[in-house]
Design a protein around this motif. Structure first.
Motif, PDB file in Angstrom:
ATOM      1  N   LEU A   1       0.832  -1.205   0.000  1.00  0.00           N
ATOM      2  CA  LEU A   1       0.000   0.000   0.000  1.00  0.00           C
ATOM      3  C   LEU A   1       0.866   1.254   0.000  1.00  0.00           C
ATOM      4  N   LEU A   2       1.866   1.287   0.866  1.00  0.00           N
ATOM      5  CA  LEU A   2       2.740   2.462   0.928  1.00  0.00           C
ATOM      6  C   LEU A   2       3.437   2.700  -0.411  1.00  0.00           C
ATOM      7  N   GLU A   3       3.933   1.650  -1.028  1.00  0.00           N
ATOM      8  CA  GLU A   3       4.597   1.807  -2.330  1.00  0.00           C
ATOM      9  C   GLU A   3       3.595   2.253  -3.393  1.00  0.00           C
ATOM     10  N   LYS A   4       2.363   1.740  -3.307  1.00  0.00           N
ATOM     11  CA  LYS A   4       1.326   2.113  -4.275  1.00  0.00           C
ATOM     12  C   LYS A   4       1.021   3.613  -4.239  1.00  0.00           C
ATOM     13  N   VAL A   5       1.038   4.209  -3.044  1.00  0.00           N
ATOM     14  CA  VAL A   5       0.737   5.644  -2.946  1.00  0.00           C
ATOM     15  C   VAL A   5       1.981   6.518  -3.109  1.00  0.00           C
ATOM     16  N   GLY A   6       3.143   5.904  -3.344  1.00  0.00           N
ATOM     17  CA  GLY A   6       4.325   6.673  -3.699  1.00  0.00           C
ATOM     18  C   GLY A   6       5.464   6.685  -2.697  1.00  0.00           C
ATOM     19  N   PHE A   7       5.333   5.952  -1.600  1.00  0.00           N
ATOM     20  CA  PHE A   7       6.441   5.877  -0.646  1.00  0.00           C
ATOM     21  C   PHE A   7       7.567   5.026  -1.217  1.00  0.00           C
ATOM     22  N   LYS A   8       8.793   5.332  -0.792  1.00  0.00           N
ATOM     23  CA  LYS A   8       9.958   4.551  -1.199  1.00  0.00           C
ATOM     24  C   LYS A   8      10.540   3.869   0.031  1.00  0.00           C
ATOM     25  N   LYS A   9      10.885   2.597  -0.124  1.00  0.00           N
ATOM     26  CA  LYS A   9      11.512   1.871   0.982  1.00  0.00           C
ATOM     27  C   LYS A   9      12.967   2.306   1.080  1.00  0.00           C
ATOM     28  N   GLU A  10      13.357   2.757   2.277  1.00  0.00           N
ATOM     29  CA  GLU A  10      14.720   3.247   2.485  1.00  0.00           C
ATOM     30  C   GLU A  10      15.636   2.177   3.050  1.00  0.00           C
ATOM     31  N   GLY A  11      15.095   1.282   3.859  1.00  0.00           N
ATOM     32  CA  GLY A  11      15.951   0.274   4.457  1.00  0.00           C
ATOM     33  C   GLY A  11      15.321  -0.406   5.644  1.00  0.00           C
ATOM     34  N   ILE A  12      16.172  -1.050   6.433  1.00  0.00           N
ATOM     35  CA  ILE A  12      15.726  -1.838   7.580  1.00  0.00           C
ATOM     36  C   ILE A  12      16.274  -1.211   8.863  1.00  0.00           C
ATOM     37  N   LEU A  13      15.398  -1.090   9.840  1.00  0.00           N
ATOM     38  CA  LEU A  13      15.792  -0.677  11.184  1.00  0.00           C
ATOM     39  C   LEU A  13      15.861  -1.956  12.019  1.00  0.00           C
ATOM     40  N   ARG A  14      17.055  -2.355  12.392  1.00  0.00           N
ATOM     41  CA  ARG A  14      17.247  -3.625  13.093  1.00  0.00           C
ATOM     42  C   ARG A  14      16.731  -3.528  14.530  1.00  0.00           C
ATOM     43  N   GLY A  15      15.897  -4.517  14.920  1.00  0.00           N
ATOM     44  CA  GLY A  15      15.395  -4.606  16.280  1.00  0.00           C
ATOM     45  C   GLY A  15      14.596  -3.386  16.722  1.00  0.00           C
ATOM     46  N   TYR A  16      13.913  -2.719  15.815  1.00  0.00           N
ATOM     47  CA  TYR A  16      13.276  -1.437  16.081  1.00  0.00           C
ATOM     48  C   TYR A  16      11.925  -1.549  16.781  1.00  0.00           C
ATOM     49  N   LEU A  17      11.175  -2.594  16.475  1.00  0.00           N
ATOM     50  CA  LEU A  17       9.835  -2.761  17.044  1.00  0.00           C
ATOM     51  C   LEU A  17       9.850  -3.853  18.102  1.00  0.00           C
ATOM     52  N   TYR A  18       9.108  -3.626  19.176  1.00  0.00           N
ATOM     53  CA  TYR A  18       9.025  -4.626  20.246  1.00  0.00           C
ATOM     54  C   TYR A  18       7.573  -5.029  20.407  1.00  0.00           C
ATOM     55  N   GLN A  19       7.311  -6.309  20.213  1.00  0.00           N
ATOM     56  CA  GLN A  19       5.960  -6.844  20.341  1.00  0.00           C
ATOM     57  C   GLN A  19       6.060  -8.331  20.606  1.00  0.00           C
ATOM     58  N   GLY A  20       5.130  -8.856  21.400  1.00  0.00           N
ATOM     59  CA  GLY A  20       5.138 -10.285  21.683  1.00  0.00           C
ATOM     60  C   GLY A  20       6.383 -10.726  22.412  1.00  0.00           C
ATOM     61  N   ASP A  21       6.886  -9.894  23.311  1.00  0.00           N
ATOM     62  CA  ASP A  21       8.058 -10.194  24.127  1.00  0.00           C
ATOM     63  C   ASP A  21       9.345 -10.378  23.339  1.00  0.00           C
ATOM     64  N   LYS A  22       9.411  -9.779  22.156  1.00  0.00           N
ATOM     65  CA  LYS A  22      10.672  -9.828  21.415  1.00  0.00           C
ATOM     66  C   LYS A  22      10.795  -8.631  20.477  1.00  0.00           C
ATOM     67  N   SER A  23      12.032  -8.352  20.106  1.00  0.00           N
ATOM     68  CA  SER A  23      12.307  -7.256  19.177  1.00  0.00           C
ATOM     69  C   SER A  23      12.229  -7.754  17.744  1.00  0.00           C
ATOM     70  N   HIS A  24      11.774  -6.860  16.872  1.00  0.00           N
ATOM     71  CA  HIS A  24      11.593  -7.186  15.457  1.00  0.00           C
ATOM     72  C   HIS A  24      12.252  -6.105  14.611  1.00  0.00           C
ATOM     73  N   ASP A  25      12.765  -6.507  13.468  1.00  0.00           N
ATOM     74  CA  ASP A  25      13.245  -5.547  12.489  1.00  0.00           C
ATOM     75  C   ASP A  25      12.044  -4.803  11.909  1.00  0.00           C
ATOM     76  N   ALA A  26      12.299  -3.650  11.307  1.00  0.00           N
ATOM     77  CA  ALA A  26      11.245  -2.863  10.671  1.00  0.00           C
ATOM     78  C   ALA A  26      11.768  -2.284   9.367  1.00  0.00           C
ATOM     79  N   TYR A  27      10.850  -2.102   8.427  1.00  0.00           N
ATOM     80  CA  TYR A  27      11.167  -1.348   7.225  1.00  0.00           C
ATOM     81  C   TYR A  27      10.875   0.111   7.505  1.00  0.00           C
ATOM     82  N   VAL A  28      11.666   0.980   6.919  1.00  0.00           N
ATOM     83  CA  VAL A  28      11.383   2.407   6.959  1.00  0.00           C
ATOM     84  C   VAL A  28      11.121   2.870   5.526  1.00  0.00           C
ATOM     85  N   PHE A  29      10.000   3.553   5.353  1.00  0.00           N
ATOM     86  CA  PHE A  29       9.589   4.121   4.073  1.00  0.00           C
ATOM     87  C   PHE A  29       9.551   5.636   4.214  1.00  0.00           C
TER      88      PHE A  29
END
Length: 180
Positions: free
Chosen positions: A143-171
């Motif tokens: 959806l983000l790419e469809k409306v014109g966002f560009k993926k810039e990269g990965i934020l390592r361990g950026y999101l925390y949910q379910g008792d663990k850290s997760h990587d995230a994409y940044v657009f």
């Protein structure tokens, strides 16, 4: 300060207050909504009420703004969309949104995002809009790419949910890339 509200063809973007506690809870208690949200599903309506209070506090401090998405046809509260990490001085924010699953895949998020981008770039004078997603959230990434966002990269361990850290994409999208 007056809260900005506006309409699209099918939607009203409105100030969220406690009349929407139950409707917001109904959305945020759905595991399929919160799976990639960065928080666990709500268990009690008072949790929704506290989040709505935080929306108001964030707005009053000028750190963000969150609109309720109303489906005009039925006058139903079906989700929210807003600006997080707003910095008017730096002319940037991050967009975030969620919809009740009954309204997925109907172009509603696209319509709401385009409306908020227009307001952000034209009225607020922002230069950069970001978005943070889970890599596995294919629907939101597309959806983000469809409306014109560009993926810039990965934020390592950026999101925390379910008792663990997760990587995230940044657009991101810059005002100069936004097509009105």
């Amino acid at each position: 300060m007056d809260f900005p509200t506006f309409e699209t063809q099918r939607l009203k973007l409105v100030h969220i207050d406690h009349q929407y506690d139950q409707a917001y809870f109904d959305i945020m208690s759905e595991d399929k909504v919160t799976e990639y949200y960065g928080m666990d599903s709500l268990k009690k309506v008072n949790q929704a009420s506290k989040i709505i209070d935080s929306f108001e506090d964030t707005y009053m401090k000028k750190h963000g703004i969150r609109w309720g998405i109303i489906w005009k046809e039925t006058r139903t509260f079906i989700g929210t969309i807003g600006l997080n990490n707003l910095s008017t001085w730096s002319k940037r924010a991050e967009i975030g949104y969620e919809l009740h699953p009954d309204h997925w895949r109907k172009g509603i998020a696209t319509e709401a995002i385009r409306s908020v981008l227009g307001y952000s770039f034209r009225e607020m004078g922002l230069f950069r809009m970001g978005a943070i997603t889970f890599p596995d959230n294919v629907s939101s990434n597309n959806l983000l790419e469809k409306v014109g966002f560009k993926k810039e990269g990965i934020l390592r361990g950026y999101l925390y949910q379910g008792d663990k850290s997760h990587d995230a994409y940044v657009f991101s999208m810059l005002r100069s890339e936004w097509l009105d």
